[in-house]
Design a protein around this motif. Structure first.
Motif, mmCIF file in Angstrom:
data_model
loop_
_atom_site.group_PDB
_atom_site.id
_atom_site.type_symbol
_atom_site.label_atom_id
_atom_site.label_comp_id
_atom_site.label_asym_id
_atom_site.label_seq_id
_atom_site.Cartn_x
_atom_site.Cartn_y
_atom_site.Cartn_z
ATOM 1 N N LYS A 27 0.782 -1.188 -0.070
ATOM 2 C CA LYS A 27 0.046 0.119 0.124
ATOM 3 C C LYS A 27 1.067 1.362 0.114
ATOM 4 O O LYS A 27 0.402 2.165 -0.613
ATOM 5 C CB LYS A 27 -0.833 0.268 1.102
ATOM 6 C CG LYS A 27 -2.126 -1.171 1.129
ATOM 7 C CD LYS A 27 -2.957 -0.783 0.061
ATOM 8 C CE LYS A 27 -4.279 -1.780 0.195
ATOM 9 N NZ LYS A 27 -5.194 -1.627 -0.755
ATOM 10 N N ILE A 28 1.740 1.319 0.650
ATOM 11 C CA ILE A 28 2.792 2.349 1.122
ATOM 12 C C ILE A 28 3.512 2.495 -0.375
ATOM 13 O O ILE A 28 3.619 3.686 -1.047
ATOM 14 C CB ILE A 28 3.920 1.996 1.976
ATOM 15 C CG1 ILE A 28 3.027 1.986 3.369
ATOM 16 C CG2 ILE A 28 4.935 3.289 1.799
ATOM 17 C CD1 ILE A 28 4.067 1.908 4.546
ATOM 18 N N LYS A 29 3.994 1.559 -1.186
ATOM 19 C CA LYS A 29 4.674 1.498 -2.161
ATOM 20 C C LYS A 29 3.381 2.431 -3.427
ATOM 21 O O LYS A 29 3.964 3.329 -4.364
ATOM 22 C CB LYS A 29 5.163 0.354 -2.911
ATOM 23 C CG LYS A 29 6.308 -0.197 -2.280
ATOM 24 C CD LYS A 29 6.681 -1.589 -2.600
ATOM 25 C CE LYS A 29 7.984 -2.057 -1.989
ATOM 26 N NZ LYS A 29 8.481 -3.476 -2.513
ATOM 27 N N ARG A 30 2.084 1.806 -3.487
ATOM 28 C CA ARG A 30 1.148 2.326 -4.165
ATOM 29 C C ARG A 30 0.988 3.668 -4.098
ATOM 30 O O ARG A 30 0.832 4.481 -5.158
ATOM 31 C CB ARG A 30 0.050 1.355 -4.264
ATOM 32 C CG ARG A 30 -0.974 1.918 -5.051
ATOM 33 C CD ARG A 30 -0.741 1.645 -6.349
ATOM 34 N NE ARG A 30 -2.033 1.919 -7.117
ATOM 35 C CZ ARG A 30 -2.166 2.108 -8.493
ATOM 36 N NH1 ARG A 30 -0.863 1.892 -9.166
ATOM 37 N NH2 ARG A 30 -3.099 2.219 -9.223
ATOM 38 N N VAL A 31 1.014 4.249 -2.832
ATOM 39 C CA VAL A 31 0.567 5.356 -2.419
ATOM 40 C C VAL A 31 1.656 6.439 -2.947
ATOM 41 O O VAL A 31 1.543 7.424 -3.422
ATOM 42 C CB VAL A 31 0.309 5.693 -1.066
ATOM 43 C CG1 VAL A 31 0.178 7.116 -0.582
ATOM 44 C CG2 VAL A 31 -0.915 4.951 -0.414
ATOM 45 N N PHE A 77 3.859 5.863 -5.441
ATOM 46 C CA PHE A 77 3.757 5.858 -6.862
ATOM 47 C C PHE A 77 2.800 6.727 -7.459
ATOM 48 O O PHE A 77 3.112 7.526 -8.246
ATOM 49 C CB PHE A 77 3.484 4.317 -7.367
ATOM 50 C CG PHE A 77 3.341 4.343 -9.078
ATOM 51 C CD1 PHE A 77 4.082 4.547 -9.963
ATOM 52 C CD2 PHE A 77 1.963 4.229 -9.489
ATOM 53 C CE1 PHE A 77 4.037 4.279 -11.176
ATOM 54 C CE2 PHE A 77 1.647 4.233 -10.672
ATOM 55 C CZ PHE A 77 2.406 4.272 -11.669
ATOM 56 N N LEU A 78 1.572 6.672 -6.841
ATOM 57 C CA LEU A 78 0.578 7.845 -7.250
ATOM 58 C C LEU A 78 0.723 9.174 -6.747
ATOM 59 O O LEU A 78 0.501 9.864 -7.746
ATOM 60 C CB LEU A 78 -0.716 7.197 -6.495
ATOM 61 C CG LEU A 78 -1.339 5.885 -6.985
ATOM 62 C CD1 LEU A 78 -2.650 5.468 -5.964
ATOM 63 C CD2 LEU A 78 -1.828 5.942 -8.330
ATOM 64 N N GLU A 79 1.428 9.242 -5.837
ATOM 65 C CA GLU A 79 1.839 10.544 -5.499
ATOM 66 C C GLU A 79 3.071 11.200 -6.491
ATOM 67 O O GLU A 79 2.886 12.349 -6.586
ATOM 68 C CB GLU A 79 2.520 10.638 -3.934
ATOM 69 C CG GLU A 79 1.616 10.726 -2.981
ATOM 70 C CD GLU A 79 2.214 10.586 -1.598
ATOM 71 O OE1 GLU A 79 3.460 10.303 -1.612
ATOM 72 O OE2 GLU A 79 1.685 10.804 -0.586
ATOM 73 N N ILE A 112 0.672 17.067 -12.312
ATOM 74 C CA ILE A 112 0.408 18.903 -12.014
ATOM 75 C C ILE A 112 1.490 19.753 -12.712
ATOM 76 O O ILE A 112 1.006 20.574 -13.156
ATOM 77 C CB ILE A 112 0.453 18.855 -10.558
ATOM 78 C CG1 ILE A 112 -0.763 18.154 -9.905
ATOM 79 C CG2 ILE A 112 0.642 20.397 -10.223
ATOM 80 C CD1 ILE A 112 -0.563 18.271 -8.242
ATOM 81 N N ARG A 113 2.700 19.146 -12.779
ATOM 82 C CA ARG A 113 3.573 19.889 -13.607
ATOM 83 C C ARG A 113 3.386 20.005 -14.819
ATOM 84 O O ARG A 113 3.437 21.021 -15.653
ATOM 85 C CB ARG A 113 5.076 19.048 -13.213
ATOM 86 C CG ARG A 113 5.679 19.100 -11.911
ATOM 87 C CD ARG A 113 7.166 18.721 -11.907
ATOM 88 N NE ARG A 113 7.406 17.348 -12.205
ATOM 89 C CZ ARG A 113 7.251 16.494 -11.623
ATOM 90 N NH1 ARG A 113 7.043 16.661 -10.151
ATOM 91 N NH2 ARG A 113 7.156 14.956 -11.925
ATOM 92 N N GLU A 114 2.816 18.866 -15.364
ATOM 93 C CA GLU A 114 2.476 18.812 -16.945
ATOM 94 C C GLU A 114 1.416 19.916 -17.181
ATOM 95 O O GLU A 114 1.381 20.541 -18.396
ATOM 96 C CB GLU A 114 2.100 17.447 -17.325
ATOM 97 C CG GLU A 114 2.016 17.353 -18.780
ATOM 98 C CD GLU A 114 1.790 16.136 -19.351
ATOM 99 O OE1 GLU A 114 1.304 15.732 -20.365
ATOM 100 O OE2 GLU A 114 1.988 14.946 -18.537
ATOM 101 N N LEU A 115 0.292 19.886 -16.316
ATOM 102 C CA LEU A 115 -0.761 20.804 -16.624
ATOM 103 C C LEU A 115 -0.468 21.964 -16.383
ATOM 104 O O LEU A 115 -0.866 23.195 -16.986
ATOM 105 C CB LEU A 115 -1.896 20.432 -15.567
ATOM 106 C CG LEU A 115 -2.658 19.000 -15.572
ATOM 107 C CD1 LEU A 115 -3.780 19.109 -14.480
ATOM 108 C CD2 LEU A 115 -3.584 19.246 -16.878
#
Length: 206
Positions: free
Chosen positions: A81-85, A87-89, A96-99
């Protein structure tokens, strides 16, 4: 083991209308683990060893049926779960940078002076109707009118005011898909606002 599991699952589901396979699985998993723990703590005997082997075999079988992560050890599940979070962060930060890179601030947008947005919308609609001088096929083709609405909303201001995407979309959205030559749009550009006309040069007339 499959027949044994299915028999008890069927009995549970028929006796409890609100029951789910997940609840049944969690109960069976807890029961089997409790039995293994009990036998491991008992003095070894041929019978207890045989029972322990059977329970461990059934536990292994249940692992293959686990669709809910019940069989995953807590520390392992937490680590995943920590790895997934994380990765999603990272993915969110990248988006956000691309937008931020592609989003055009209002001070840099093309400001439509005096005539308002309608004549420019009409020009964008006319661009969709441009044909190749070679074979008469459309040269700017897309099945999504949302693209044109985004071009207007993301790149233009109406006398300094932002053009909302929903407002822009109303001008481009086609209500009647059957009339390809004269499509009916949700919001029409009035005839008096059609003050510009795109025409091919005489040299390249179709």
């Amino acid at each position: 083991y499959q027949a044994f599991y299915d028999f008890h699952l069927s009995h549970y589901m028929s006796s409890d209308p609100d029951g789910t396979e997940e609840n049944h699985f969690r109960f069976i998993w807890k029961l089997i683990n409790r039995g293994i723990y009990y036998l491991e703590d008992r003095p070894y005997s041929p019978i207890s060893i045989q029972r322990l082997d059977k329970l461990e075999e059934f536990q292994c079988f249940l692992t293959g049926l686990d669709k809910w992560g019940v069989a995953v050890p807590f520390n392992e599940a937490l680590g995943e779960k920590i790895k997934r979070v994380e990765f999603l962060e990272e993915e969110l930060a990248s988006v956000i940078r691309e937008l931020a890179f592609f989003k055009i601030p209002n001070q840099f947008k093309i400001n439509i002076h005096k005539v308002g947005k309608a004549p420019i919308i009409d020009l964008l609609i006319q661009l969709q109707q441009l044909k190749s001088p070679d074979n008469g096929s459309m040269i700017l083709h897309t099945t999504a009118q949302t693209v044109w609405a985004k071009i207007l909303s993301n790149n233009f201001l109406d006398n300094g005011d932002q053009i909302k995407y929903g407002t822009a979309l109303n001008y481009f959205k086609i209500e009647d898909d059957y009339d390809k030559d004269n499509p009916i749009r949700k919001t029409k550009v009035k005839d008096k606002e059609k003050i510009y006309r795109i025409k091919p040069s005489k040299k390249h007339s179709i």
